[in-house]
Design a protein around this motif. Structure first.
Motif, PDB file in Angstrom:
ATOM      1  N   ASP A  52       0.826  -1.209   0.000  1.00 25.37           N
ATOM      2  CA  ASP A  52       0.000   0.000   0.000  1.00 25.37           C
ATOM      3  C   ASP A  52       0.863   1.264   0.000  1.00 25.37           C
ATOM      4  OD1 ASP A  52      -2.196  -1.670   0.118  1.00 25.37           O
ATOM      5  OD2 ASP A  52      -2.417  -1.501   2.281  1.00 25.37           O
TER       6      ASP A  52
ATOM      7  N   ARG B 167       1.679   6.397  -7.204  1.00 25.12           N
ATOM      8  CA  ARG B 167       0.604   7.267  -7.695  1.00 25.12           C
ATOM      9  C   ARG B 167       1.038   8.725  -7.769  1.00 25.12           C
ATOM     10  NH1 ARG B 167      -4.352   4.248  -4.481  1.00 25.12           N
ATOM     11  NH2 ARG B 167      -5.011   2.929  -6.233  1.00 25.12           N
ATOM     12  N   ARG B 168       1.884   9.127  -6.845  1.00 27.67           N
ATOM     13  CA  ARG B 168       2.381  10.513  -6.881  1.00 27.67           C
ATOM     14  C   ARG B 168       3.213  10.771  -8.126  1.00 27.67           C
ATOM     15  NH1 ARG B 168       4.438  10.110  -0.702  1.00 27.67           N
ATOM     16  NH2 ARG B 168       2.407  10.277   0.355  1.00 27.67           N
TER      17      ARG B 168
ATOM     18  N   THR C 258      -7.356   0.835  -7.514  1.00 33.08           N
ATOM     19  CA  THR C 258      -7.616  -0.127  -6.451  1.00 33.08           C
ATOM     20  C   THR C 258      -8.792  -1.005  -6.857  1.00 33.08           C
ATOM     21  OG1 THR C 258      -6.854   1.395  -4.731  1.00 33.08           O
ATOM     22  CG2 THR C 258      -8.279  -0.421  -4.030  1.00 33.08           C
TER      23      THR C 258
ATOM     24  N   ASP D  37      -3.905  13.379 -10.424  1.00 30.55           N
ATOM     25  CA  ASP D  37      -4.557  13.522  -9.124  1.00 30.55           C
ATOM     26  C   ASP D  37      -4.420  12.194  -8.384  1.00 30.55           C
ATOM     27  OD1 ASP D  37      -6.097  13.938  -6.907  1.00 30.55           O
ATOM     28  OD2 ASP D  37      -7.960  14.378  -7.990  1.00 30.55           O
ATOM     29  N   PRO D  38      -3.373  12.032  -7.556  1.00 32.56           N
ATOM     30  CA  PRO D  38      -3.136  10.752  -6.885  1.00 32.56           C
ATOM     31  C   PRO D  38      -4.301  10.270  -6.014  1.00 32.56           C
ATOM     32  CG  PRO D  38      -1.222  12.182  -6.692  1.00 32.56           C
ATOM     33  CD  PRO D  38      -2.333  13.024  -7.245  1.00 32.56           C
ATOM     34  N   LYS D  39      -5.137  11.193  -5.523  1.00 30.98           N
ATOM     35  CA  LYS D  39      -6.259  10.781  -4.688  1.00 30.98           C
ATOM     36  C   LYS D  39      -7.421  10.233  -5.516  1.00 30.98           C
ATOM     37  CE  LYS D  39      -5.222  13.842  -0.800  1.00 30.98           C
ATOM     38  NZ  LYS D  39      -5.739  14.923   0.090  1.00 30.98           N
ATOM     39  N   ASN D  40      -7.399  10.512  -6.804  1.00 30.90           N
ATOM     40  CA  ASN D  40      -8.405   9.978  -7.726  1.00 30.90           C
ATOM     41  C   ASN D  40      -7.676   9.351  -8.912  1.00 30.90           C
ATOM     42  OD1 ASN D  40     -11.125  11.015  -6.597  1.00 30.90           O
ATOM     43  ND2 ASN D  40      -9.808  12.833  -6.577  1.00 30.90           N
TER      44      ASN D  40
ATOM     45  N   GLU E 225       0.161   9.787 -11.475  1.00 29.77           N
ATOM     46  CA  GLU E 225      -1.175  10.360 -11.605  1.00 29.77           C
ATOM     47  C   GLU E 225      -1.169  11.892 -11.566  1.00 29.77           C
ATOM     48  OE1 GLU E 225      -3.650   8.466 -12.233  1.00 29.77           O
ATOM     49  OE2 GLU E 225      -3.077   6.462 -11.542  1.00 29.77           O
TER      50      GLU E 225
ATOM     51  N   THR F 106       1.006   4.094  -3.002  1.00 28.02           N
ATOM     52  CA  THR F 106       0.801   5.522  -2.733  1.00 28.02           C
ATOM     53  C   THR F 106       1.922   6.351  -3.340  1.00 28.02           C
ATOM     54  OG1 THR F 106      -0.412   5.060  -0.686  1.00 28.02           O
ATOM     55  CG2 THR F 106       0.557   7.254  -0.916  1.00 28.02           C
TER      56      THR F 106
END
Length: 243
Positions: free
Chosen positions: A209, A216-217, A231, A222-225, A220, A213
């Motif tokens: 995990d 994704r940074r 996932t 937008d790493p939160k979306n 992406e 994370t």
């Protein structure tokens, strides 16, 4: 089952490189020994302790071959083999039955359900590996994965393990690079969370995990979306590249 060769140190470039196997057996010791041995032959191996877990994995992940025990609590391996053959997407997935039953009638029933081969316990893992290799050779050459994949402005070179954004290099740790390569080799298919963990002591998958994370940074907007590194609830993660 003989396991004398399990002490061999370090991975090797065996015949299974690029192939993904599913081992279904309710005996934890046999399942783990097979996972370790076949991984040393170059295979990527996922395990399931019963038929219902195997069904979930088969519905989500494309496997090259299934090694399936017949005698399991709940649904047995013969029924599961019939289910695999009934599904259009799975109908050509090879199945090797592995069981303590050695009677000819049991072997015939397994083959009638659509199994490609049959081995009785106890068995030598070397013979099992040779039979798997023979089945996969008969099944044909696995399509060669592309060397590079595109994730928007980001490119990942799977041979060099290099990540770039519009030509500029992005630094990857070794763990991040290996995780991204595993996801890229299984692009558009969910990968079991624990199958992504190189640390067998990490029974929670927390290390995976953390790496996801961080990745994704880098991947992406937008790493939160996330658009590319997604996932899959209850399973793990999936990479959805543009090409």
């Amino acid at each position: 089952m003989s396991d004398a060769r399990f002490g061999r140190s370090g991975p090797i470039a065996g015949p299974g490189v690029g192939r993904h196997l599913l081992i279904v057996d309710d005996d934890d010791r046999i399942r783990e020994l097979l996972k370790e041995y076949l991984a040393r032959e170059g295979y990527r191996v996922t395990g399931a302790a019963h038929a219902s877990a195997a069904r979930r994995l088969l519905e989500l992940i494309e496997f090259d071959l299934v090694v399936l025990d017949i005698m399991m609590p709940g649904e047995d391996g013969l029924s599961l083999t019939g289910w695999v053959r009934s599904k259009a997407r799975l109908s050509n997935t090879p199945v090797l039955l592995l069981t303590a039953r050695g009677e000819p009638t049991d072997r015939i029933r397994g083959l009638e359900q659509g199994a490609d081969d049959y081995m009785s316990k106890p068995f030598d893992p070397r013979e099992l590996a040779l039979r798997i290799d023979a089945i996969l050779r008969r099944a044909g050459v696995k399509p060669v994965a592309p060397r590079e994949i595109r994730l928007g402005p980001v490119m990942f070179d799977m041979e060099r393990l290099e990540l770039t954004r519009e030509g500029a290099p992005l630094r990857l740790t070794e763990a991040e690079a290996q995780l991204l390569k595993t996801l890229a080799l299984n692009a558009h298919a969910p990968v079991e969370r624990m199958a992504l963990s190189p640390d067998k002591a990490d029974i929670t998958g927390r290390a995976v995990d953390v790496q996801v994370t961080r990745l994704r940074r880098k991947l992406e907007v937008d790493p939160k979306n996330p658009r590319y590194l997604q996932t899959v609830r209850g399973v793990g993660y999936m990479l959805a590249p543009d090409s």
